[in-house]
Design a protein around this motif. Structure first.
Motif, PDB file in Angstrom:
ATOM      1  N   THR A   1      -2.913   0.012  -3.555  1.00 49.83           N
ATOM      2  CA  THR A   1      -1.892  -0.562  -4.430  1.00 49.83           C
ATOM      3  C   THR A   1      -0.515  -0.033  -4.049  1.00 49.83           C
ATOM      4  O   THR A   1      -0.347   1.155  -3.775  1.00 49.83           O
ATOM      5  N   ALA A   2       0.478  -0.905  -4.050  1.00 47.79           N
ATOM      6  CA  ALA A   2       1.855  -0.482  -3.800  1.00 47.79           C
ATOM      7  C   ALA A   2       2.460   0.035  -5.101  1.00 47.79           C
ATOM      8  O   ALA A   2       2.188  -0.494  -6.175  1.00 47.79           O
ATOM      9  N   VAL A   3       3.289   1.082  -4.994  1.00 48.88           N
ATOM     10  CA  VAL A   3       3.896   1.687  -6.177  1.00 48.88           C
ATOM     11  C   VAL A   3       5.391   1.870  -5.965  1.00 48.88           C
ATOM     12  O   VAL A   3       5.824   2.423  -4.948  1.00 48.88           O
ATOM     13  N   LEU A   4       6.173   1.390  -6.934  1.00 43.84           N
ATOM     14  CA  LEU A   4       7.597   1.700  -6.975  1.00 43.84           C
ATOM     15  C   LEU A   4       7.766   2.776  -8.041  1.00 43.84           C
ATOM     16  O   LEU A   4       7.529   2.527  -9.226  1.00 43.84           O
ATOM     17  N   LEU A   5       8.162   3.963  -7.627  1.00 40.31           N
ATOM     18  CA  LEU A   5       8.208   5.128  -8.491  1.00 40.31           C
ATOM     19  C   LEU A   5       9.652   5.531  -8.744  1.00 40.31           C
ATOM     20  O   LEU A   5      10.359   5.954  -7.831  1.00 40.31           O
ATOM     21  N   ILE A   6      10.109   5.376  -9.982  1.00 42.06           N
ATOM     22  CA  ILE A   6      11.454   5.788 -10.360  1.00 42.06           C
ATOM     23  C   ILE A   6      11.395   7.232 -10.855  1.00 42.06           C
ATOM     24  O   ILE A   6      10.606   7.561 -11.742  1.00 42.06           O
ATOM     25  N   THR A   7      12.226   8.100 -10.296  1.00 39.95           N
ATOM     26  CA  THR A   7      12.195   9.496 -10.717  1.00 39.95           C
ATOM     27  C   THR A   7      13.501  10.193 -10.358  1.00 39.95           C
ATOM     28  O   THR A   7      14.207   9.795  -9.426  1.00 39.95           O
TER      29      THR A   7
ATOM     30  N   THR B   1      -1.216  13.271  -9.802  1.00 46.00           N
ATOM     31  CA  THR B   1      -2.410  13.371  -8.956  1.00 46.00           C
ATOM     32  C   THR B   1      -3.354  12.210  -9.235  1.00 46.00           C
ATOM     33  O   THR B   1      -3.886  11.580  -8.303  1.00 46.00           O
ATOM     34  N   ALA B   2      -3.547  11.900 -10.522  1.00 48.06           N
ATOM     35  CA  ALA B   2      -4.424  10.790 -10.890  1.00 48.06           C
ATOM     36  C   ALA B   2      -3.864   9.462 -10.406  1.00 48.06           C
ATOM     37  O   ALA B   2      -4.600   8.613  -9.874  1.00 48.06           O
ATOM     38  N   LEU B   3      -2.565   9.277 -10.561  1.00 43.87           N
ATOM     39  CA  LEU B   3      -1.934   8.030 -10.133  1.00 43.87           C
ATOM     40  C   LEU B   3      -2.036   7.844  -8.622  1.00 43.87           C
ATOM     41  O   LEU B   3      -2.493   6.794  -8.143  1.00 43.87           O
ATOM     42  N   THR B   4      -1.622   8.849  -7.858  1.00 40.32           N
ATOM     43  CA  THR B   4      -1.594   8.684  -6.406  1.00 40.32           C
ATOM     44  C   THR B   4      -2.998   8.545  -5.826  1.00 40.32           C
ATOM     45  O   THR B   4      -3.216   7.740  -4.909  1.00 40.32           O
ATOM     46  N   HIS B   5      -3.950   9.294  -6.346  1.00 39.13           N
ATOM     47  CA  HIS B   5      -5.329   9.182  -5.852  1.00 39.13           C
ATOM     48  C   HIS B   5      -5.866   7.771  -6.071  1.00 39.13           C
ATOM     49  O   HIS B   5      -6.472   7.170  -5.172  1.00 39.13           O
ATOM     50  N   THR B   6      -5.617   7.234  -7.255  1.00 39.03           N
ATOM     51  CA  THR B   6      -6.164   5.918  -7.589  1.00 39.03           C
ATOM     52  C   THR B   6      -5.520   4.808  -6.778  1.00 39.03           C
ATOM     53  O   THR B   6      -6.209   3.931  -6.249  1.00 39.03           O
TER      54      THR B   6
ATOM     55  N   GLY C   1       0.763  -1.232   0.000  1.00 36.50           N
ATOM     56  CA  GLY C   1       0.000   0.000   0.000  1.00 36.50           C
ATOM     57  C   GLY C   1       0.793   1.280   0.000  1.00 36.50           C
ATOM     58  O   GLY C   1       0.207   2.362   0.003  1.00 36.50           O
ATOM     59  N   GLU C   2       2.127   1.218  -0.030  1.00 36.12           N
ATOM     60  CA  GLU C   2       2.909   2.449   0.008  1.00 36.12           C
ATOM     61  C   GLU C   2       3.380   2.855  -1.384  1.00 36.12           C
ATOM     62  O   GLU C   2       3.456   2.039  -2.305  1.00 36.12           O
ATOM     63  N   ILE C   3       3.693   4.127  -1.509  1.00 37.64           N
ATOM     64  CA  ILE C   3       4.351   4.643  -2.698  1.00 37.64           C
ATOM     65  C   ILE C   3       5.799   4.919  -2.315  1.00 37.64           C
ATOM     66  O   ILE C   3       6.075   5.764  -1.461  1.00 37.64           O
ATOM     67  N   LEU C   4       6.709   4.183  -2.922  1.00 37.21           N
ATOM     68  CA  LEU C   4       8.139   4.327  -2.650  1.00 37.21           C
ATOM     69  C   LEU C   4       8.813   4.953  -3.858  1.00 37.21           C
ATOM     70  O   LEU C   4       8.745   4.419  -4.965  1.00 37.21           O
TER      71      LEU C   4
END
Length: 230
Positions: A191-197, A180-185, A29-32
């Motif tokens: 859902t867990a998210v691995l975010l490369i940036t 905004t759309a990604l994080t809200h959804t 459930g986290e966004i990393l």
């Protein structure tokens, strides 16, 4: 609880050591956010974690399974059903309409074309691009195409989303819309998210941030707020 864990990953491309013992944990459930300079190995790390590329050494564990040892057929199944992948340039199929691009993962999973289109329409509407459903990627703006790619990544309702520089090709306004759309959804769905940036403004959407340096060590950007990741 961790949903995905990597330990001691190594990967070499020719003479270049892209990963040198990198380890990371993605919690349910986290966004990393994984940040770092260009060439630091961020995309290679994502590819190894998503089962797109096999590491030369180390392990990747998802839901009790060693991804780095699974057969390709099982990895492909996971990418169709439990993983969603969002790339910098969307990588939509240019010959297909937005609707068919979003419906494709569902049809590959065995869902009928009609049912897949119904769900695809719902996701296009959710991201404000239902009006572009019959357009092909070359007929849309960059922001519209990336929202279509986001709908495609999430249409199967995956447990983990891998986002590789998802706003790297967008201007600041389109970037904000997509994030905004990604994080809200994903927060709504758990859902867990691995975010490369490499963009600090994009990383700010994450719950936690680590930095990848030369493929060697993942270092928390804020040691007081985050645990050390070796």
């Amino acid at each position: 609880m961790p949903v995905l864990t990597a330990e001691g990953l190594t990967k070499t491309h020719g003479r270049t050591e892209a990963l040198r013992g990198a380890s990371v944990e993605l919690r349910a459930g986290e966004i990393l956010a994984v940040s770092g300079a260009s060439g630091s190995g961020k995309s290679t790390l994502l590819h190894c974690l998503a089962g797109i590329t096999r590491p030369d050494g180390g392990s990747v564990v998802y839901a009790g399974q060693r991804l780095d040892t699974l057969p390709e057929k099982r990895l492909s199944e996971l990418r169709r059903t439990e993983f969603g992948v969002l790339f910098q340039f969307g990588q939509l199929i240019p010959e297909l309409t937005a609707l068919d691009n979003v419906a494709l993962p569902l049809m590959l999973a065995g869902i009928s074309r009609g049912a897949a289109h119904v769900r695809a329409y719902e996701w296009l509407e959710r991201f404000g691009v239902r009006g572009q459903s019959e357009l092909r990627p070359g007929e849309m703006s960059g922001g519209q195409a990336q929202r279509v790619a986001l709908a495609r990544a999430l249409v199967t309702e995956p447990k983990v989303v891998f986002a590789d520089e998802p706003t790297g090709a967008l201007d600041s306004l389109a970037s904000e819309d997509v994030m905004t759309a990604l994080t809200h959804t994903v927060r709504e769905a758990g859902t867990a998210v691995l975010l490369i940036t490499h963009d600090a403004q994009v990383a700010a959407y994450a719950d936690r941030e680590v930095e990848l340096r030369d493929g060697t060590v993942l270092v928390p950007s804020d040691a007081q707020a985050m645990e050390v990741v070796r």
